[in-house]
Design an enzyme around this catalytic site. Sequence first.
Site, mmCIF file in Angstrom:
data_model
loop_
_atom_site.group_PDB
_atom_site.id
_atom_site.type_symbol
_atom_site.label_atom_id
_atom_site.label_comp_id
_atom_site.label_asym_id
_atom_site.label_seq_id
_atom_site.Cartn_x
_atom_site.Cartn_y
_atom_site.Cartn_z
ATOM 1 N N GLY A 1 -0.228 1.207 12.789
ATOM 2 C CA GLY A 1 -1.195 0.125 12.767
ATOM 3 C C GLY A 1 -0.981 -0.925 13.837
ATOM 4 O O GLY A 1 -1.836 -1.128 14.708
ATOM 5 N N GLY B 1 0.813 -1.219 0.000
ATOM 6 C CA GLY B 1 0.000 0.000 0.000
ATOM 7 C C GLY B 1 0.837 1.256 0.000
ATOM 8 O O GLY B 1 0.694 2.125 -0.840
ATOM 9 N N PHE B 2 1.691 1.415 1.020
ATOM 10 C CA PHE B 2 2.650 2.514 1.122
ATOM 11 C C PHE B 2 2.000 3.892 1.200
ATOM 12 O O PHE B 2 2.638 4.900 0.910
ATOM 13 C CB PHE B 2 3.651 2.482 -0.044
ATOM 14 C CG PHE B 2 4.246 1.125 -0.275
ATOM 15 C CD1 PHE B 2 5.001 0.505 0.713
ATOM 16 C CD2 PHE B 2 4.035 0.450 -1.463
ATOM 17 C CE1 PHE B 2 5.541 -0.759 0.510
ATOM 18 C CE2 PHE B 2 4.568 -0.810 -1.673
ATOM 19 C CZ PHE B 2 5.324 -1.415 -0.685
ATOM 20 N N PRO C 1 11.020 -10.856 14.804
ATOM 21 C CA PRO C 1 12.284 -10.471 14.165
ATOM 22 C C PRO C 1 12.340 -10.784 12.673
ATOM 23 O O PRO C 1 12.974 -10.060 11.917
ATOM 24 C CB PRO C 1 13.330 -11.286 14.943
ATOM 25 C CG PRO C 1 12.705 -11.534 16.267
ATOM 26 C CD PRO C 1 11.241 -11.687 15.994
ATOM 27 N N ILE D 1 -0.914 -5.098 5.037
ATOM 28 C CA ILE D 1 -0.548 -4.669 3.682
ATOM 29 C C ILE D 1 0.766 -5.299 3.222
ATOM 30 O O ILE D 1 1.437 -4.783 2.324
ATOM 31 C CB ILE D 1 -0.490 -3.133 3.589
ATOM 32 C CG1 ILE D 1 0.516 -2.550 4.579
ATOM 33 C CG2 ILE D 1 -1.862 -2.535 3.813
ATOM 34 C CD1 ILE D 1 0.679 -1.040 4.448
ATOM 35 N N THR E 1 9.844 -10.813 10.253
ATOM 36 C CA THR E 1 9.167 -9.823 9.415
ATOM 37 C C THR E 1 9.662 -8.408 9.716
ATOM 38 O O THR E 1 9.616 -7.540 8.843
ATOM 39 C CB THR E 1 7.644 -9.906 9.607
ATOM 40 O OG1 THR E 1 7.332 -9.835 11.007
ATOM 41 C CG2 THR E 1 7.098 -11.198 9.037
ATOM 42 N N GLN F 1 10.910 -5.548 7.002
ATOM 43 C CA GLN F 1 10.463 -4.160 6.912
ATOM 44 C C GLN F 1 11.642 -3.189 6.897
ATOM 45 O O GLN F 1 11.683 -2.247 6.105
ATOM 46 C CB GLN F 1 9.534 -3.837 8.081
ATOM 47 C CG GLN F 1 8.155 -4.445 7.964
ATOM 48 C CD GLN F 1 7.398 -3.888 6.779
ATOM 49 O OE1 GLN F 1 7.070 -2.709 6.731
ATOM 50 N NE2 GLN F 1 7.146 -4.724 5.791
ATOM 51 N N GLU G 1 8.276 2.573 8.314
ATOM 52 C CA GLU G 1 8.793 3.732 7.591
ATOM 53 C C GLU G 1 10.182 4.187 8.028
ATOM 54 O O GLU G 1 10.899 4.830 7.260
ATOM 55 C CB GLU G 1 7.788 4.889 7.713
ATOM 56 C CG GLU G 1 6.590 4.652 6.829
ATOM 57 C CD GLU G 1 5.312 5.328 7.316
ATOM 58 O OE1 GLU G 1 4.774 6.135 6.563
ATOM 59 O OE2 GLU G 1 4.845 5.023 8.425
ATOM 60 N N GLY H 1 6.140 1.726 15.568
ATOM 61 C CA GLY H 1 6.032 1.353 14.163
ATOM 62 C C GLY H 1 7.396 1.240 13.510
ATOM 63 O O GLY H 1 8.318 1.993 13.827
#
Length: 721
Positions: free
Chosen positions: A515, A246-247, A599, A472, A601, A605, A671, A668
């Site tokens: 999220g 999605g981003f 760890p 997402i 996933t 990211q 990002e 989070g």
Amino acid sequence: MTTTPQATTRPAGAVGTAHTRVEGRDKVTGAARYAGEIPFDGLAHGWLVASTVARGRIRSVEAEPVLAMPGVLAVLRHGNAPRITTDYEGVVGRPDPALGIFQHDRVPYVGWPVALVVAETSEQAREAAEALVIQYDEEPHDVAFFAGRPGLYTPEDSRFVQAKAVKGDVDAELAASAFVVDAEYTTPEEYHSPLEPHAATAHWDGGRLDVVDSNQSTVWVADELAKLFSLDPASVRVRSEHIGGGFGSKGVRPHQVAAVLAATVLHRPVRVVLTRRQMFSLVGYRSPTAQRVRLGADPDGRLRALDHQAQSVTSTVHEFVEGSAMPGRVLYDAAAHRTTHRLVRLDVPTPTWMRAPGEAPGSFALESALDELAEKCGLDPIALRARNEPEVGPVSGLPFSSRNVLACLEEGARRFGWAERDPRPGVRREGRWLLGTGTAAATYGAGVGPSTGAVTAEADGTFTVRINAADIGTGARTALTLIAADALAVAPEQVRVHIGDSDLGPAMFAGGSMGTRSWAWAVLQAAGELRERLALSDGIPPEGITVRSDTSASVSALAAKERHSFGAQFAEVAVDVTTGEVRVRRMLGVFAAGRIVNPLTARSQFVGGMIWGLSMALHEEGYRDPASGGQVGADFAGYHFAANADVPDIEAHWVDDPDPDDPVGIKGIGEIGVVGSAAAVANAVWHATGVRHRHLPIRPDRVLSAGAAAEGEREWGRGDA
């Protein structure tokens, strides 16, 4: 205790241990179905037709020849489409008027939806859409963006971006500084490119609107559709089980509205899938920026002044601010701070949130300027950053919930071998390759939003979690499984998580790195109460016992603090002096991001974010043709981003980042990996060549022209580009 993926000891419980995705097998075998794949009886297919002019009015839509084509069911356009309204306040504010498709004859930019052709098959709809003739009364347009151009204005503050923040007398502190950096930086348009295109299917089911969609929040989309079509919110259901990226782009977009319009007219299910080219115009993008950074420092490198002025683009129909000047409000102390945002309205689509909105382009300018200041001061770039570490929020004055950016820099320096770095630029060489290393600090807000959730103890000893989360591709479904398992003191295999359905109730959207933190809070509350109830019944799960939670009060009660994730990125590059090619040889990121749930996933990211930053530094560049007002190369052939061959050895690690006052402990991570990465690469290119690149991307032609401009000094010497 938080551990790195390489740690040999594991914390007790499921959280903190590596788990493959619970839906992984379904995804690799094709059992997981995405929005554009789910079958419906009587399904029709819609194909959007976009404007080919940048400004003007629709004179005519020649629909009759198209309606006679095989399989064509309808041509919706202004004049025959059902009426909708964009005069409301939505979940994230006033809606973009682009959602009000086919309501008038105005065209504000190339790519504006002007018609929808609906047919029995997708192929018939596409052929008819391409045959549809639309006549326009064209008007002069303006799409040119450059620093300081006429028409710039300062927007009002919004819930997302404070347009201006001032502390102290910046000009006086600059005048009194021993060292000053005053430089301009630019970043181009950048585009969302999720693997899964945007797709929506709408149909009416027993008087209720049912939409199967790919989005970052079903409750957000359901709320907006209810308001757009003046419906009772309870009569709208939106489902989005699997999402292929999605981003920031998968919010409420014109294709969802088009599907609902067509389903309402035809009384049958209608699916609208965007093409990759249409996505360049219809789902948002990152605005180009022009940024001026002025830094003033004492002889010992302590900042007296930090002035960051950011300019970006918005459309003529809606306002969006790319908050590029925000990182400096968090990262560095100074006697005087001034950060401002200005906009110019052009005949272009409205930009939107794109992974690390504001922080990604803003960190490139700020962290490049810090590197330039370190050179002037004769200080190591890490030492300069440590010297300007704030004790409280530099502008807000609020305490930090936790702040471990120095730990990230120190651990990163140790792992990267920073101590062996020769600070002189342009001295390391392997054949025709000049070698250099660079670093940058990073920050991103650790926000949270109210959410509701429910946990049920089933008769068979398993537990069902229901929460309107959106996975997402981040692994959120798996993270929530692990969190619930620990809260219930059971194995993850005993937990099933249902997400992606607006009927599950309100919950935070998947965006702003908020999220998982928000959903986890709701799951922990419900699971904790359920566990207490089960203890009172001797641990025997009564059939169907359910506990629901709502974190609204808890979130509102949070003390006012600066809450952020932090990080440090390191890069090593090789620059070919004969071709201008830049190759990133290795990258390292070390992060302070609260409690790491999974760890496996999490590393994905972090690494994915750094690859995005590499791509931003060297490849990504959208270009708008001033003659037509449209994008040039609006496809994967013309818009370049990092491919496998561009991605080197990339490592991601993290440091302990506890917050004793935080009941969840999660921050989070979606990002923070992007922030700082482009600056680290750019700083490494300077170290390799002695030439500073202030305009992204660092293309081969820019490397060569900058080298030539350096007047042929040995190894290119020191210069500016």
